[in-house]
Design a protein around this motif. Structure first.
Motif, short mmCIF file in Angstrom:
data_model
loop_
_atom_site.label_atom_id
_atom_site.label_comp_id
_atom_site.label_asym_id
_atom_site.label_seq_id
_atom_site.Cartn_x
_atom_site.Cartn_y
_atom_site.Cartn_z
N TYR A 50 48.44 105.78 -29.09
CA TYR A 50 47.60 106.93 -29.42
C TYR A 50 48.35 108.22 -29.09
O TYR A 50 49.07 108.31 -28.09
N GLU A 51 48.15 109.22 -29.94
CA GLU A 51 48.84 110.50 -29.73
C GLU A 51 48.31 111.16 -28.46
O GLU A 51 47.10 111.30 -28.27
N GLN A 52 49.25 111.59 -27.62
CA GLN A 52 48.88 112.18 -26.35
C GLN A 52 48.90 113.71 -26.42
O GLN A 52 49.58 114.29 -27.27
N GLN A 88 45.53 118.48 -19.68
CA GLN A 88 44.75 117.43 -20.34
C GLN A 88 45.31 116.06 -19.96
O GLN A 88 46.52 115.86 -19.90
N GLY A 89 44.38 115.12 -19.68
CA GLY A 89 44.79 113.80 -19.24
C GLY A 89 45.15 112.87 -20.38
O GLY A 89 44.94 113.18 -21.56
N ALA A 90 45.70 111.71 -20.00
CA ALA A 90 46.05 110.69 -21.00
C ALA A 90 44.78 110.17 -21.66
O ALA A 90 43.71 110.12 -21.05
N ARG A 91 44.89 109.76 -22.92
CA ARG A 91 43.72 109.32 -23.68
C ARG A 91 44.08 108.17 -24.61
O ARG A 91 45.25 108.00 -24.98
N ILE A 92 43.07 107.40 -24.97
CA ILE A 92 43.26 106.31 -25.94
C ILE A 92 42.29 106.42 -27.11
O ILE A 92 42.34 105.61 -28.03
N ALA A 112 37.86 111.28 -20.07
CA ALA A 112 39.09 112.01 -19.74
C ALA A 112 38.81 113.52 -19.68
O ALA A 112 39.12 114.18 -18.68
N HIS A 118 37.37 113.21 -25.06
CA HIS A 118 38.54 112.33 -25.00
C HIS A 118 38.28 111.21 -23.99
O HIS A 118 37.70 111.45 -22.92
N ASN A 164 39.78 107.64 -21.90
CA ASN A 164 40.97 106.93 -21.42
C ASN A 164 40.75 105.42 -21.43
O ASN A 164 39.69 104.93 -21.85
N ASP A 165 41.74 104.66 -20.93
CA ASP A 165 41.71 103.20 -21.06
C ASP A 165 40.65 102.51 -20.21
O ASP A 165 40.46 101.29 -20.32
#
Length: 220
Positions: free
Chosen positions: A142-144, A150-154, A183, A206, A208-209
């Motif tokens: 997924y584009e970060q 901003q935090g990591a996202r899925i 996120a 957004h 996250n995992d």
């Protein structure tokens, strides 16, 4: 020297003996004794050779017996392997399918349950009207974000919700922050429909995992 002394010396020397046999007889006797010793040695060596041969033959027979037993056991095992070949093939296929399932749903999100949680968090009277979502796939990352805060996202969830009163968007965002996988969230436009008197708010969220369903992951 006196006579007595001479007699004593003769007594000490013992009785004199003379062999009258010819030398050839003595040589034959010695040769016969030597042949007897050599014969005994040959017989002893022959006994050792026979014993060694018998031992080697016995060990060879034992080894041959063990080899035949091992070959028979190998044949039985091969026959059993052939008998259960279809079972092993089925087990391999099941394992392959299970692995494919784990990979295929590794990025799965239970959107129905997740949206129900979003609706539950929102204040009473606020109703979700439309939703769009996109998420990672097992083969594409997924584009970060590029922004440093901003935090990591899925996944990204865009939804619009209506409210009969002026929406308290900061309170909405605080509630969304308690959801698993949250996120960050960005409020969009707020508009009023004068015909219905309803406010419409657009929010981009957004995820996250932590929101992955993980249906086929074994848990301790």
């Amino acid at each position: 020297m006196s006579r007595r002394t001479i007699e004593e010396e003769l007594a000490v020397g013992g009785e004199p003996r003379v062999s009258l046999l010819p030398p050839e007889v003595l040589q034959r006797r010695r040769a016969k004794s030597t042949r007897r010793i050599l014969g005994l040695g040959v017989v002893g060596l022959l006994v050792l050779v026979l014993a060694g041969t018998a031992g080697a033959t016995f060990l060879s027979s034992q080894a041959q017996t063990n080899l035949l037993a091992d070959q028979a056991l190998t044949g039985e095992l091969l026959a059993e392997q052939i008998e259960y070949a279809e079972v092993r093939s089925a087990q391999s296929q099941v394992s392959l399918v299970e692995a494919a399932q784990r990979v295929g749903v590794s990025t799965e999100i239970d959107w129905k349950s997740y949206l129900n949680e979003v609706q539950r968090i929102l204040p009473a009277g606020v109703v979700i009207q439309s939703v769009t979502a996109d998420s990672a796939t097992p083969i594409l990352a997924y584009e970060q974000p590029t922004a440093p805060l901003q935090g990591a996202r899925i996944a990204t969830l865009n939804f619009s919700a209506t409210s009969s009163g002026l929406p308290d968007v900061p309170t909405w965002l605080d509630g969304l922050a308690t959801l698993p996988g949250f996120a960050d969230a960005l409020p969009g436009s707020v508009s009023l429909d004068k015909t219905t008197g309803l406010y419409t708010v657009n929010i981009t969220m957004h995820i996250n995992d932590a929101a992955f369903a993980q249906r086929f992951v074994e848990k301790e």
